[in-house]
Design a protein around this motif. Sequence first.
Motif, PDB file in Angstrom:
ATOM      1  N   LEU A 168     -27.124 -53.035  -0.488  1.00 16.66           N
ATOM      2  CA  LEU A 168     -27.442 -52.323   0.746  1.00 16.66           C
ATOM      3  C   LEU A 168     -26.455 -52.603   1.882  1.00 16.66           C
ATOM      4  N   PRO A 169     -26.086 -53.863   2.156  1.00 25.09           N
ATOM      5  CA  PRO A 169     -25.105 -54.100   3.238  1.00 25.09           C
ATOM      6  C   PRO A 169     -23.778 -53.374   3.004  1.00 25.09           C
ATOM      7  N   LEU A 170     -23.308 -53.367   1.758  1.00 23.28           N
ATOM      8  CA  LEU A 170     -22.067 -52.670   1.436  1.00 23.28           C
ATOM      9  C   LEU A 170     -22.227 -51.163   1.626  1.00 23.28           C
ATOM     10  N   LYS A 171     -23.388 -50.625   1.233  1.00 16.60           N
ATOM     11  CA  LYS A 171     -23.633 -49.191   1.365  1.00 16.60           C
ATOM     12  C   LYS A 171     -23.714 -48.776   2.830  1.00 16.60           C
ATOM     13  N   VAL A 172     -24.181 -49.691   3.684  1.00 13.15           N
ATOM     14  CA  VAL A 172     -24.221 -49.402   5.122  1.00 13.15           C
ATOM     15  C   VAL A 172     -22.808 -49.275   5.665  1.00 13.15           C
ATOM     16  N   ILE A 173     -21.921 -50.156   5.234  1.00 13.57           N
ATOM     17  CA  ILE A 173     -20.519 -50.089   5.666  1.00 13.57           C
ATOM     18  C   ILE A 173     -19.874 -48.794   5.181  1.00 13.57           C
ATOM     19  N   ILE A 174     -20.117 -48.469   3.914  1.00 15.58           N
ATOM     20  CA  ILE A 174     -19.572 -47.230   3.340  1.00 15.58           C
ATOM     21  C   ILE A 174     -20.129 -46.011   4.067  1.00 15.58           C
ATOM     22  N   PHE A 175     -21.371 -46.107   4.500  1.00 16.56           N
ATOM     23  CA  PHE A 175     -22.026 -45.018   5.230  1.00 16.56           C
ATOM     24  C   PHE A 175     -21.208 -44.611   6.457  1.00 16.56           C
ATOM     25  N   TYR A 176     -20.733 -45.592   7.215  1.00 18.04           N
ATOM     26  CA  TYR A 176     -19.948 -45.287   8.414  1.00 18.04           C
ATOM     27  C   TYR A 176     -18.599 -44.668   8.071  1.00 18.04           C
TER      28      TYR A 176
END
Length: 461
Positions: free
Chosen positions: A211-219
Amino acid sequence: MDANEYIWTASRNSNFLDEFVAGGRLLLGIICKFIYGSLCTTIADLKWIRLISLVGCVLFSIQVFSFLLKLKMKTYESAIFSFLILTIPSFSVYYGWSATSEIPFLLNINFLAGLLLIKSFEKKKNRYLYYLASLLLVIISLCIYQAAVMVFLIPFIFSSVMTKNFPIKKVISLLIFISISFSIYFIIFKLSLYWYNVEPSKRTSLNLIELPLKVIIFYLREMRIPLSGSGFLIGPILFLIIGVFCFSGFIYSFFQNRNKIPQPFFFISCLILVLPLTYLPNLLSAQKFVCSRTIAPTAIATLFYQFFFLRQLSLKSKVLKKMSLGLVLTLIILSSINLNYYKAKIHNKEYKAIKTAFNKVPIGNTKKIILIKPKHLFLKENKFYKRESADEFAEISSTRDWVPIPLFNQISKERIDSLGLEKNDFPTNNNIEVYELGEEYNGDNSIIINLIDVLKNEFSK
């Protein structure tokens, strides 16, 4: 795409609900079974579903307009922003794609859930009733279409920006509410899988570690569509730069006035971190597919940030005000092009061409029918369109494996009905096979319909 399949299979496939149950959308399956199994009997009937979807979008815009007035935003500003919402690429999908017709009403329901939740936080009388009502609406929506649910955060975002305050207590309360609603939904989802004896689809699997990595990718990835707005297909780089400028300007304006804001760094952090929260169901999902229809809550929040910045600029000079209004008008024009040129025109052409080809099959045919379907990105690869987006814009429906056969059967059925013939005069149970160009097949004593040639001829006109 989906509607072309649903209208044929909803009333004929005994396992129609299984796909929806597997994806955690049992209530959506029940709704689709009713709409496409009972209300719509012809492909032409789908226009009424799109009309209903349009009405839902307009109602949502009106609801936003009303709420912004309560927050003391000027009438003309509220009207412009509320109308701009209707130009977001997500809404262009809702107008043109029948199978997304439920989403606008979920946006309305969850915006209302957000308003009820605000009342539960602010009022002492009946606060628990407001809270339970909001919780119920969100859970029901999760069982229909998860991506639309986080719109309940939008009223909080609007009010926080207008009041320049996002208290820690309210943030914690929202996170608790999200945890409760998602936990109850997860239990319902597991029970529905057990009840229908269905295996969950891959996209429903959770991987909280990523999830933390996906949040970064989200931006870096998902935010490109909301930031570019209606210009994401025409001049995507230019409008991404404009979008980033407006978004950055919005954040900087609060940082610049931090002395006037209680807990400024916490407040600014909330404005930024709330965006992946509006996309939470997709971040929790194993599916990594990015599309406009699932990012509407994030797009609405981002548009509000950008609009708020342009609103501030407009107060500084008449020139900046005219430039801002010019940008608004440009976005409206681009949205019209997105809907008409990149969507409606394409599907109209595709349907007419395929219908003509299918209707050439002789009445009473008993031969095997072989359909050669186009590959994904057919229009772009054949240079009919320079750009495409996901499976929503500049895409034809017949590239999908599940579309050609139900579409052939439905068109054949409508042909029989229009001629007043008996159903067995044209056996739609013919052995129909679908192949891509280059795949081997036995075409002996078969009717071969090359949809690639059919569509090339149509789009070359």
